[in-house]
Write a protein that holds these residues in place. Structure first.
Motif, PDB file in Angstrom:
ATOM      1  N   MET B  63       0.814  -1.262   0.029  1.00 55.23           N
ATOM      2  CA  MET B  63      -0.168   0.064   0.049  1.00 55.23           C
ATOM      3  C   MET B  63       0.636   1.302  -0.014  1.00 55.23           C
ATOM      4  O   MET B  63       0.378   2.349  -0.678  1.00 55.23           O
ATOM      5  CB  MET B  63      -0.943  -0.003   1.174  1.00 55.23           C
ATOM      6  CG  MET B  63      -1.844   0.970   1.160  1.00 55.23           C
ATOM      7  SD  MET B  63      -3.606   0.585   1.965  1.00 55.23           S
ATOM      8  CE  MET B  63      -2.759   0.337   3.718  1.00 55.23           C
ATOM      9  N   TRP B 176      -3.364  -8.958   2.087  1.00 56.35           N
ATOM     10  CA  TRP B 176      -4.511  -8.343   2.470  1.00 56.35           C
ATOM     11  C   TRP B 176      -5.523  -8.705   1.781  1.00 56.35           C
ATOM     12  O   TRP B 176      -5.854  -8.379   0.773  1.00 56.35           O
ATOM     13  CB  TRP B 176      -4.415  -6.781   2.435  1.00 56.35           C
ATOM     14  CG  TRP B 176      -5.429  -6.015   3.069  1.00 56.35           C
ATOM     15  CD1 TRP B 176      -6.363  -6.427   4.022  1.00 56.35           C
ATOM     16  CD2 TRP B 176      -6.287  -4.757   2.389  1.00 56.35           C
ATOM     17  NE1 TRP B 176      -7.220  -5.407   4.108  1.00 56.35           N
ATOM     18  CE2 TRP B 176      -7.285  -4.402   3.237  1.00 56.35           C
ATOM     19  CE3 TRP B 176      -5.850  -4.173   1.557  1.00 56.35           C
ATOM     20  CZ2 TRP B 176      -8.185  -3.470   3.037  1.00 56.35           C
ATOM     21  CZ3 TRP B 176      -6.561  -2.952   1.190  1.00 56.35           C
ATOM     22  CH2 TRP B 176      -7.733  -2.868   1.953  1.00 56.35           C
ATOM     23  N   LEU B 198     -10.854   2.679  -2.105  1.00 57.47           N
ATOM     24  CA  LEU B 198      -9.852   1.660  -2.096  1.00 57.47           C
ATOM     25  C   LEU B 198     -10.808   0.611  -0.982  1.00 57.47           C
ATOM     26  O   LEU B 198     -10.757  -0.637  -1.435  1.00 57.47           O
ATOM     27  CB  LEU B 198      -8.568   2.101  -1.407  1.00 57.47           C
ATOM     28  CG  LEU B 198      -7.523   1.088  -1.192  1.00 57.47           C
ATOM     29  CD1 LEU B 198      -7.149  -0.050  -2.481  1.00 57.47           C
ATOM     30  CD2 LEU B 198      -6.191   1.401  -0.615  1.00 57.47           C
ATOM     31  N   MET B 199     -11.043   0.983   0.033  1.00 55.99           N
ATOM     32  CA  MET B 199     -11.845   0.198   1.096  1.00 55.99           C
ATOM     33  C   MET B 199     -12.915  -0.630   0.390  1.00 55.99           C
ATOM     34  O   MET B 199     -13.047  -1.742   0.525  1.00 55.99           O
ATOM     35  CB  MET B 199     -12.094   0.815   2.113  1.00 55.99           C
ATOM     36  CG  MET B 199     -12.842  -0.189   3.325  1.00 55.99           C
ATOM     37  SD  MET B 199     -13.391   0.607   4.810  1.00 55.99           S
ATOM     38  CE  MET B 199     -14.571   1.926   4.421  1.00 55.99           C
ATOM     39  N   ASP B 234       3.842 -13.378  13.205  1.00 57.61           N
ATOM     40  CA  ASP B 234       3.771 -11.740  14.127  1.00 57.61           C
ATOM     41  C   ASP B 234       2.943 -10.717  13.104  1.00 57.61           C
ATOM     42  O   ASP B 234       3.071  -9.852  13.512  1.00 57.61           O
ATOM     43  CB  ASP B 234       4.985 -11.397  14.481  1.00 57.61           C
ATOM     44  CG  ASP B 234       5.792 -12.304  15.412  1.00 57.61           C
ATOM     45  OD1 ASP B 234       5.146 -12.859  16.315  1.00 57.61           O
ATOM     46  OD2 ASP B 234       6.953 -12.230  15.348  1.00 57.61           O
ATOM     47  N   PHE B 236       0.233  -8.819  11.379  1.00 56.73           N
ATOM     48  CA  PHE B 236      -1.074  -8.233  11.790  1.00 56.73           C
ATOM     49  C   PHE B 236      -2.304  -8.758  10.753  1.00 56.73           C
ATOM     50  O   PHE B 236      -3.226  -8.750  11.183  1.00 56.73           O
ATOM     51  CB  PHE B 236      -1.207  -6.693  11.917  1.00 56.73           C
ATOM     52  CG  PHE B 236      -1.132  -5.815  10.829  1.00 56.73           C
ATOM     53  CD1 PHE B 236      -2.342  -5.404  10.196  1.00 56.73           C
ATOM     54  CD2 PHE B 236      -0.083  -5.812  10.051  1.00 56.73           C
ATOM     55  CE1 PHE B 236      -2.377  -4.503   9.190  1.00 56.73           C
ATOM     56  CE2 PHE B 236       0.024  -4.878   8.991  1.00 56.73           C
ATOM     57  CZ  PHE B 236      -1.151  -4.441   8.474  1.00 56.73           C
ATOM     58  N   LEU B 237      -1.852  -9.145   9.682  1.00 60.13           N
ATOM     59  CA  LEU B 237      -2.810  -9.950   8.852  1.00 60.13           C
ATOM     60  C   LEU B 237      -3.039 -11.243   8.883  1.00 60.13           C
ATOM     61  O   LEU B 237      -3.514 -12.006   7.978  1.00 60.13           O
ATOM     62  CB  LEU B 237      -2.565  -9.336   7.250  1.00 60.13           C
ATOM     63  CG  LEU B 237      -2.594  -7.929   6.868  1.00 60.13           C
ATOM     64  CD1 LEU B 237      -2.216  -7.665   5.562  1.00 60.13           C
ATOM     65  CD2 LEU B 237      -4.144  -7.537   7.408  1.00 60.13           C
ATOM     66  N   PHE B 238      -2.308 -12.081   9.852  1.00 64.15           N
ATOM     67  CA  PHE B 238      -2.268 -13.364  10.025  1.00 64.15           C
ATOM     68  C   PHE B 238      -3.539 -13.987   9.899  1.00 64.15           C
ATOM     69  O   PHE B 238      -3.898 -15.153   9.191  1.00 64.15           O
ATOM     70  CB  PHE B 238      -1.551 -13.830  11.484  1.00 64.15           C
ATOM     71  CG  PHE B 238      -1.657 -15.167  11.885  1.00 64.15           C
ATOM     72  CD1 PHE B 238      -0.907 -15.972  11.325  1.00 64.15           C
ATOM     73  CD2 PHE B 238      -2.562 -15.909  12.317  1.00 64.15           C
ATOM     74  CE1 PHE B 238      -0.755 -17.396  11.615  1.00 64.15           C
ATOM     75  CE2 PHE B 238      -2.563 -17.145  12.995  1.00 64.15           C
ATOM     76  CZ  PHE B 238      -1.488 -17.840  12.486  1.00 64.15           C
ATOM     77  N   ASP B 239      -4.743 -13.523  10.784  1.00 59.74           N
ATOM     78  CA  ASP B 239      -5.828 -14.357  10.782  1.00 59.74           C
ATOM     79  C   ASP B 239      -6.474 -14.358   9.272  1.00 59.74           C
ATOM     80  O   ASP B 239      -7.285 -15.296   8.846  1.00 59.74           O
ATOM     81  CB  ASP B 239      -6.836 -13.375  11.764  1.00 59.74           C
ATOM     82  CG  ASP B 239      -6.474 -13.722  13.278  1.00 59.74           C
ATOM     83  OD1 ASP B 239      -5.624 -14.787  13.336  1.00 59.74           O
ATOM     84  OD2 ASP B 239      -6.980 -13.167  14.096  1.00 59.74           O
ATOM     85  N   ILE B 242      -4.889 -17.047   7.284  1.00 57.88           N
ATOM     86  CA  ILE B 242      -5.396 -18.381   7.858  1.00 57.88           C
ATOM     87  C   ILE B 242      -6.883 -18.645   7.154  1.00 57.88           C
ATOM     88  O   ILE B 242      -7.079 -19.593   6.753  1.00 57.88           O
ATOM     89  CB  ILE B 242      -5.462 -18.475   9.320  1.00 57.88           C
ATOM     90  CG1 ILE B 242      -3.839 -18.465   9.653  1.00 57.88           C
ATOM     91  CG2 ILE B 242      -5.938 -19.803   9.783  1.00 57.88           C
ATOM     92  CD1 ILE B 242      -2.940 -19.555   9.420  1.00 57.88           C
ATOM     93  N   TYR B 245      -6.647 -19.604   3.598  1.00 58.71           N
ATOM     94  CA  TYR B 245      -6.226 -20.915   3.480  1.00 58.71           C
ATOM     95  C   TYR B 245      -7.367 -21.968   3.707  1.00 58.71           C
ATOM     96  O   TYR B 245      -7.450 -22.979   3.094  1.00 58.71           O
ATOM     97  CB  TYR B 245      -4.933 -21.181   4.119  1.00 58.71           C
ATOM     98  CG  TYR B 245      -4.417 -22.636   4.114  1.00 58.71           C
ATOM     99  CD1 TYR B 245      -3.941 -23.031   3.205  1.00 58.71           C
ATOM    100  CD2 TYR B 245      -4.490 -23.411   5.374  1.00 58.71           C
ATOM    101  CE1 TYR B 245      -3.243 -24.516   3.125  1.00 58.71           C
ATOM    102  CE2 TYR B 245      -4.169 -24.878   5.331  1.00 58.71           C
ATOM    103  CZ  TYR B 245      -3.546 -25.116   4.242  1.00 58.71           C
ATOM    104  OH  TYR B 245      -2.889 -26.478   4.055  1.00 58.71           O
ATOM    105  N   GLY B 263       7.275 -10.590  10.858  1.00 65.20           N
ATOM    106  CA  GLY B 263       6.106  -9.663  10.846  1.00 65.20           C
ATOM    107  C   GLY B 263       5.793  -9.087   9.537  1.00 65.20           C
ATOM    108  O   GLY B 263       6.144  -9.690   8.373  1.00 65.20           O
ATOM    109  N   ASP B 265       7.071  -6.823   7.342  1.00 66.72           N
ATOM    110  CA  ASP B 265       8.301  -6.098   6.847  1.00 66.72           C
ATOM    111  C   ASP B 265       9.208  -6.692   5.866  1.00 66.72           C
ATOM    112  O   ASP B 265       9.056  -7.796   5.198  1.00 66.72           O
ATOM    113  CB  ASP B 265       9.294  -5.933   8.322  1.00 66.72           C
ATOM    114  CG  ASP B 265       9.646  -7.204   8.542  1.00 66.72           C
ATOM    115  OD1 ASP B 265      10.234  -7.851   7.901  1.00 66.72           O
ATOM    116  OD2 ASP B 265       9.382  -7.607   9.773  1.00 66.72           O
TER     117      ASP B 265
END
Lengths: 288, 288, 288, 288
Positions: B63, B176, B198-199, B234, B236-239, B242, B245, B263, B265
């Motif tokens: 982004m 994302w 964008l949202m 780590d 913040f978009l982990f959930d 998952i 997937y 994370g 980065d």
């Protein structure tokens, strides 16, 4: 060629002098009223240095396995040897107790207390003290870790949760973290059925609920342990592993997660040792 | 010392003869009515062998980045060079278009069509044809893959979902995958707000819902693409990663998942290239 | 719990339908005038798809092992299965012939022709044709590779050197690339001694000298094969491996080298399969 | 989307409170009679915990680089941050001094004492004491390690050799371990030539000869340091690295060796940090 053979011979004889060993033995349990087997890894210096004490890793097996599975199927010895030889981990004791097996005549199974089979009582009052006395284990939290696969992954996590004063690190592989609520009707119809008992115990000791229901005090205790969850992307227990990790994160308890390629099999767990052993070793002797 | 310097000089001059290059250039878009920048990796043989055509990877940025971020922050060039040199991947073209940026004056952003900014139309009718003509790209599904990070991870997945006839493989990093449903009131209060637009687009092109709502025909199309999800424990978009997937698995669409340490980065994405490039390379030229 | 067991059962039965297999069988050799055993890996689709042909890897064992060692000690099956399942390599055939063993009664050993034991003649005129016919092998250079450990590492390199038209890739692990010049007196004192014969053959087929003595034509042939040398930093054959690599480099023949932690043991070779199989797979079907 | 941005903002502000830092500063050297720059990594807790002391790694740059190269080209910060965050290493200080550069006006270069440029005297009597005082370094052998690349790889090895009481571990990357004997005629013709001086110093401090000439006492001292050699298979200094390792092995001094894919470049050294930092960390605080 002769020199090749000489080198082979020399290197073999050099190793014989002082080498690591796998020992299988038994302990009689008054709690369980039976003989229980275990398998233990003893590092190179164990015999030579009779005064030295070691950190210990309790390495639990899965549902259809026994105390010898980590050696025979998991090929743990060459991995431990190599990690020690290259200096990546310190010498340690690794022990696998027998928590049942697939044999229909072996009526008990798992790491939890059940009716007429107080395995956990055996583990904490008989097995652990005996092992740590017999094999010169340092014997405090900062030199004791626990790990396991599948049923033993859940067992190691639950032991770590309910005894955070005893283990500095938990490494759960492909862990069966929790069972669904048992069907009351089915359970009462056959109360002595081994699987029913195990299911009930696995439900009652569910690791995810244990985190979700944690108050601040329990969370603080859980933070005193280092946690690692390791599960393959093709593992049938994948969702349970993710749920445990997400609960830990929500509760603010630091926890590592790795999802690698693979399923619920020994090749996965053999490779997992390369991450598990350095992980627990890092917490040995560290004040947190 | 002199010999060291000679060797250095020789090896540098040898490399100069034929070496890979990074080129940044622009294309004028009639659809967007503006000049758009892009950055492209051209392999060693590109200049010498004027008849050779190459497979291509579209590598999307996130982004707050631009077309040059994969080179400058992601240090992609030495990774591609090394993987080609060791023979782990074949020579290929890698291109990053510009999908916006952090500049407040640059009022548009993202990979989707929005009101007055038909980025996707630009991508498929202007950018892709221009790149594949200009840089001698083979130009069929079996030699075209797409990957990206964060917003570009979602973009690559959505492009792969809605154009399964165009891409043989999708590698989504820290993606994302989907936005929540926009708040209608807020959106109508400021309809020209860039973030609101964008949202809305990210919601409407949500990748998880796209899988969950797939009928048999769509599932079959999705199975013609090779999928890979790569996200740090780590992040913040982990959930979201998952959930994507798990939806893929429920729908019976083969998909790789890896969760490594880290994370959101550039060090994570730099390392991810070592998995991404061999993955897409395996599907180039393969009939599935 | 029940669902866990159901899942276990279901996944096992699903695997039963179509799964990879290890087959051990024998072939009668007229050249050697004896029955010779071999062990072969057959991929999942082998039985179902009777028309399909496969690439092949000849995977050679070491001095004190037999055809079954790669399966039993090297645990090759789960590694091959996993690499195929994740799409990192294509389905292939892997075969290990029997080149002797530690049994004192088995008077012959190694991959080279010796007096009264023309193993190489057996390999090329009987074994290879029989295997490639029986197991539907594609059967050209671009779909045939060779690898091996220790004595088999030297064997694979020598076969690749002297038959560059037959193998597209060679992966030598902890290889015994060359024997020193045999002591003439000792050799003549006991000409029928098995070790003396083997040493003589290993000297005569020395891989390092073969490179050092290569003229331009031979070098060109050697460049048509992809080479990989893999040896542990604690291996007693380390120096030989370095010498081979340095000779290759001096001769301008591209060759990969990796030195990892470890010695001359099965854990090293088990891990080496994770590099060996993707390496040879990359050269299958590739025109160089 | 808003939540994504909120999370981004929150996580950034959380990091601001306490985060690791890179500081570049200078020290005036009376020995060298000039200002010398250095670059230092300070861990997260450094500012908050004013009483805490840390272990230190001296990380040396190569011939054409300066004190900032490990940060700017080697991207060391995200690697150190990540290894600390995942608990793989403990918090530490990492510092790179300036040992010259490519600028023609900067007439001195390298880590050794030369005529009119006593760099080593500066390092041990001014730089090291100043750094360890200023940045709260624990300051004993068991908490001090040294590493470096190319010329700095040789420098780190030579410093470790001649000060085995000061460093617990040495990690040499792509190291220039030794220069050939300088040509006397050329040297005397231009005694003030910077390269001639450097070559002379590199010859006189040759690391391989230092091992080869070691008596039992020196060998014993060298064994009190942990050694690691890391060099790419395409590195033009490959042979020197192998020779150093072979000398160490012949002398019976334990030393790790890894040869990975790659050459003499920053991508190699960036990746090497992932092995270097855990290696030196293992020896911090360990009594050998």
């Amino acid at each position: 060629m002769f020199s090749v053979m000489c080198l082979l011979t020399l290197s073999l004889s050099a190793q014989r002098e002082q080498r690591s060993r796998i020992v299988s033995d038994t302990i009689f349990s008054r709690v369980l009223n039976t003989e229980r087997a275990y398998t233990v890894y003893l590092p190179k210096s164990f015999n030579a240095d009779k005064a030295r004490k070691y950190p210990i890793l309790y390495l639990l097996h899965g549902m259809t396995d026994t105390n010898s599975s980590w050696v025979e199927k998991g090929k743990m010895k060459p991995v431990i040897d190599r990690l020690i030889d290259r200096g990546e981990i310190d010498e340690l004791i690794v022990v696998t107790p027998d928590a049942g097996g697939s044999d229909v005549n072996r009526q008990q199974n798992g790491y939890f207390d059940m009716q007429e089979w107080e395995y956990e009582k055996f583990f904490y009052t008989e097995f652990l003290p005996y092992i740590e006395e017999t094999y010169r284990v340092i014997g405090d939290k900062q030199h004791r870790a626990i790990a396991g696969l599948s049923m033993g992954g859940g067992g190691s996590a639950s032991y770590g949760q309910r005894h955070p004063d005893m283990f500095c690190a938990v490494y759960a592989m492909s862990a069966w973290f929790e069972a669904g609520k048992p069907d009351a009707e089915r359970a009462s119809a056959d109360p002595n059925n081994k699987v029913n008992k195990l299911m009930k115990a696995a439900y009652e000791n569910g690791c995810i609920r244990y985190v979700d229901e944690a108050d601040d005090n329990r969370k603080k205790q859980l933070r005193s342990v280092a946690w690692y969850v390791d599960c393959g992307d093709d593992d049938f227990l994948f969702d349970l592993n993710i749920r445990f990790y997400q609960s830990m994160r929500r509760a603010g308890i630091p926890c590592q997660l790795r999802v690698k390629d693979g399923g619920h099999d020994w090749e996965y767990w053999h490779q997992a040792l390369y991450d598990c052993l350095p992980f627990v070793n890092r917490y040995f002797n560290k004040v947190r």
